[in-house]
Design a protein around this motif. Structure first.
Motif, PDB file in Angstrom:
ATOM      1  N   GLY A  71       0.880  -1.146  -0.004  1.00 56.84           N
ATOM      2  CA  GLY A  71      -0.041  -0.136  -0.051  1.00 56.84           C
ATOM      3  C   GLY A  71       0.978   1.376  -0.006  1.00 56.84           C
ATOM      4  N   VAL A  72       1.926   1.338   0.965  1.00 56.56           N
ATOM      5  CA  VAL A  72       2.897   2.402   0.872  1.00 56.56           C
ATOM      6  C   VAL A  72       3.451   2.465  -0.656  1.00 56.56           C
ATOM      7  N   ILE A  73       4.166   1.374  -1.226  1.00 60.09           N
ATOM      8  CA  ILE A  73       4.628   1.537  -2.203  1.00 60.09           C
ATOM      9  C   ILE A  73       3.843   2.149  -3.441  1.00 60.09           C
ATOM     10  N   VAL A  74       2.645   1.513  -3.571  1.00 61.54           N
ATOM     11  CA  VAL A  74       1.862   1.610  -4.726  1.00 61.54           C
ATOM     12  C   VAL A  74       1.387   3.048  -4.557  1.00 61.54           C
ATOM     13  N   ALA A  75       0.892   3.703  -3.544  1.00 67.12           N
ATOM     14  CA  ALA A  75       0.638   5.117  -3.565  1.00 67.12           C
ATOM     15  C   ALA A  75       1.638   6.149  -3.848  1.00 67.12           C
ATOM     16  N   LEU A  76       2.872   5.961  -3.348  1.00 58.15           N
ATOM     17  CA  LEU A  76       3.829   6.735  -3.549  1.00 58.15           C
ATOM     18  C   LEU A  76       4.283   6.931  -5.258  1.00 58.15           C
ATOM     19  N   VAL A  77       4.435   5.465  -5.533  1.00 59.59           N
ATOM     20  CA  VAL A  77       4.745   5.390  -6.823  1.00 59.59           C
ATOM     21  C   VAL A  77       3.909   5.666  -8.017  1.00 59.59           C
ATOM     22  N   GLY A  78       2.392   5.406  -7.531  1.00 60.63           N
ATOM     23  CA  GLY A  78       1.423   5.767  -8.430  1.00 60.63           C
ATOM     24  C   GLY A  78       1.401   7.531  -8.392  1.00 60.63           C
ATOM     25  N   LEU A  79       1.891   8.212  -7.500  1.00 59.05           N
ATOM     26  CA  LEU A  79       1.786   9.807  -7.657  1.00 59.05           C
ATOM     27  C   LEU A  79       2.740  10.227  -8.614  1.00 59.05           C
ATOM     28  N   ILE A 119      32.880  -2.720   4.013  1.00 57.59           N
ATOM     29  CA  ILE A 119      32.711  -1.464   4.910  1.00 57.59           C
ATOM     30  C   ILE A 119      31.569  -1.490   5.716  1.00 57.59           C
ATOM     31  N   GLN A 120      31.585  -0.860   6.717  1.00 63.51           N
ATOM     32  CA  GLN A 120      30.202  -0.561   7.540  1.00 63.51           C
ATOM     33  C   GLN A 120      29.748   0.765   7.533  1.00 63.51           C
ATOM     34  N   LEU A 121      28.510   0.998   6.947  1.00 62.82           N
ATOM     35  CA  LEU A 121      27.695   1.961   6.514  1.00 62.82           C
ATOM     36  C   LEU A 121      27.150   2.446   8.000  1.00 62.82           C
ATOM     37  N   ARG A 122      27.861   3.923   8.499  1.00 63.50           N
ATOM     38  CA  ARG A 122      27.282   4.316   9.742  1.00 63.50           C
ATOM     39  C   ARG A 122      26.409   5.629   9.304  1.00 63.50           C
ATOM     40  N   ILE A 123      26.221   5.819   8.161  1.00 62.78           N
ATOM     41  CA  ILE A 123      25.144   6.985   7.856  1.00 62.78           C
ATOM     42  C   ILE A 123      23.781   6.584   8.046  1.00 62.78           C
ATOM     43  N   THR A 124      22.991   7.467   8.765  1.00 61.36           N
ATOM     44  CA  THR A 124      21.370   6.974   9.116  1.00 61.36           C
ATOM     45  C   THR A 124      20.764   7.811   8.082  1.00 61.36           C
ATOM     46  N   ILE A 125      19.902   7.282   7.412  1.00 54.80           N
ATOM     47  CA  ILE A 125      19.392   7.918   6.098  1.00 54.80           C
ATOM     48  C   ILE A 125      17.916   8.233   6.624  1.00 54.80           C
ATOM     49  N   PRO A 126      17.366   9.323   6.701  1.00 55.26           N
ATOM     50  CA  PRO A 126      16.076   9.651   7.122  1.00 55.26           C
ATOM     51  C   PRO A 126      15.025   8.747   6.241  1.00 55.26           C
ATOM     52  N   GLU A 127      14.040   8.543   6.868  1.00 53.29           N
ATOM     53  CA  GLU A 127      12.745   7.758   6.439  1.00 53.29           C
ATOM     54  C   GLU A 127      12.286   8.510   5.100  1.00 53.29           C
ATOM     55  N   TRP A 128      12.101   9.728   5.285  1.00 56.85           N
ATOM     56  CA  TRP A 128      11.768  10.506   4.139  1.00 56.85           C
ATOM     57  C   TRP A 128      12.351  10.149   2.958  1.00 56.85           C
ATOM     58  N   TYR A 130      13.448   7.511   1.860  1.00 59.19           N
ATOM     59  CA  TYR A 130      13.253   6.411   0.915  1.00 59.19           C
ATOM     60  C   TYR A 130      11.727   6.778   0.399  1.00 59.19           C
ATOM     61  N   TYR A 131      10.951   7.361   1.237  1.00 51.96           N
ATOM     62  CA  TYR A 131       9.433   7.634   0.370  1.00 51.96           C
ATOM     63  C   TYR A 131       9.817   8.475  -0.914  1.00 51.96           C
ATOM     64  N   LEU A 132      10.796   9.478  -0.907  1.00 52.87           N
ATOM     65  CA  LEU A 132      11.128  10.335  -2.001  1.00 52.87           C
ATOM     66  C   LEU A 132      11.574   9.357  -3.116  1.00 52.87           C
ATOM     67  N   LEU A 133      12.291   8.205  -2.750  1.00 53.97           N
ATOM     68  CA  LEU A 133      12.773   7.554  -3.836  1.00 53.97           C
ATOM     69  C   LEU A 133      11.569   6.578  -4.770  1.00 53.97           C
ATOM     70  N   LEU A 134      10.473   6.413  -3.743  1.00 52.97           N
ATOM     71  CA  LEU A 134       9.427   5.633  -4.233  1.00 52.97           C
ATOM     72  C   LEU A 134       8.662   6.523  -5.338  1.00 52.97           C
ATOM     73  N   PHE A 135       8.398   7.865  -5.034  1.00 55.18           N
ATOM     74  CA  PHE A 135       7.966   8.946  -6.129  1.00 55.18           C
ATOM     75  C   PHE A 135       8.834   8.936  -7.198  1.00 55.18           C
ATOM     76  N   PHE A 136      10.092   9.146  -7.180  1.00 54.12           N
ATOM     77  CA  PHE A 136      10.769   9.229  -8.207  1.00 54.12           C
ATOM     78  C   PHE A 136      10.931   7.963  -8.991  1.00 54.12           C
ATOM     79  N   LEU A 153      15.575  -0.179  -3.906  1.00 53.69           N
ATOM     80  CA  LEU A 153      16.307   0.401  -2.890  1.00 53.69           C
ATOM     81  C   LEU A 153      15.466   0.555  -1.596  1.00 53.69           C
ATOM     82  N   TYR A 154      14.306   1.004  -1.745  1.00 55.61           N
ATOM     83  CA  TYR A 154      13.379   0.966  -0.793  1.00 55.61           C
ATOM     84  C   TYR A 154      12.923  -0.210  -0.234  1.00 55.61           C
TER      85      TYR A 154
END
Length: 261
Positions: A71-79, A119-128, A130-136, A153-154
């Motif tokens: 539901g989350v994916i299809v809503a944002l991708v659909g937009l 490598i160990q990725l220590r960067i914390t990527i904000p949740e928003w 990933y939501y922007l990735l779905l829109f793109f 990626l999401y």
């Protein structure tokens, strides 16, 4: 005949990967099929084949679908999809595809290094983000029926089970391509030809011939992909996903530099 054979080989290889991972067939096949058939025929053929394959996977793996995440994916991708459809019909997109390819390659390399313990990725990527990735991803899917890389990626962040990953993404491709085929004028000649063949006995047009000739290669890809999918453990599955993403980025850049698609 050579055109059909070359197209079939590409369909077989890329759709076998799709059955294994749940994504990748369209974006990997697009440069090659565009070179063989042209951009419009490539978009039509690959979108319809992905719809058929997705319908098979959804029908047979229905119990593995994660409905909340779907539901989350299809809503944002659909937009994002209507914007992509508009861009495909009105604007050139070489720069966008080049940037997309570079982004996918960098992300895939980082993830592969992490998977192999480099490598160990220590960067914390904000949740928003990933939501922007779905829109793109929706914009790209509307334009080229190849929005998978951003969605994946999401999905790699949200899905830990490979069966859930594949089933949920397959339902997404079915849903998106149903909308795409029904609303994008690019597909109208094929739909009209199918109706004319069925009701009037009219001759098959090029798009329908491409589809008919590609189906046997798709079926063989489904069979082999299912065998391989069930033999792959979760750790190897994630590595395969990111290797396919890396190949996707490379193919996008090559196609862009060669002015294919």
């Amino acid at each position: 005949m050579m055109t059909f054979l070359l197209t079939g080989i590409v369909v077989f290889l890329t759709h076998t990967l799709e059955v294994i991972t749940g994504f990748g067939c369209t974006v990997l096949a697009f440069p090659f099929v565009t070179w063989i058939l042209g951009i419009y025929e490539a978009k039509v053929l690959l979108a319809v084949l992905t719809w058929i394959l997705g319908f098979y996977l959804v029908s047979t793996k229905f119990k593995h679908i994660n409905w909340r995440q779907f539901g989350v994916i299809v809503a944002l991708v659909g937009l994002g999809m209507p914007f992509g459809i508009y861009l495909f019909n009105h604007f050139p997109s070489d720069t966008l595809k080049l940037l997309l390819g570079v982004f996918i390659i960098l992300t895939s390399v980082l993830q592969l290094k992490k998977e192999y313990g480099g490598i160990q990725l220590r960067i914390t990527i904000p949740e928003w983000v990933y939501y922007l990735l779905l829109f793109f991803g929706g914009i790209l899917h509307g334009a080229f029926a190849t929005g998978g890389p951003f969605v994946v990626l999401y999905a790699t962040r949200k899905f830990k089970d490979k069966g859930e990953f594949r089933a949920t993404l397959s339902l997404l491709w079915v849903s998106l391509n149903t909308f795409l085929i029904a609303t994008d004028v690019t597909f109208q000649p094929l739909l009209s030809n199918i109706a004319a063949v069925a009701t009037q006995g009219a001759p098959m047009g090029q798009s329908l011939l491409n589809l008919i000739w590609s189906l046997p290669f798709l079926l063989v890809g489904i069979f082999i992909g299912e065998v391989v999918h069930h033999k792959v453990d979760a750790a190897l599955f994630r590595k395969i996903v990111f290797w396919v993403l890396l190949a996707t980025g490379v193919f996008i850049i090559i196609a862009n530099l060669l002015h294919i698609g």
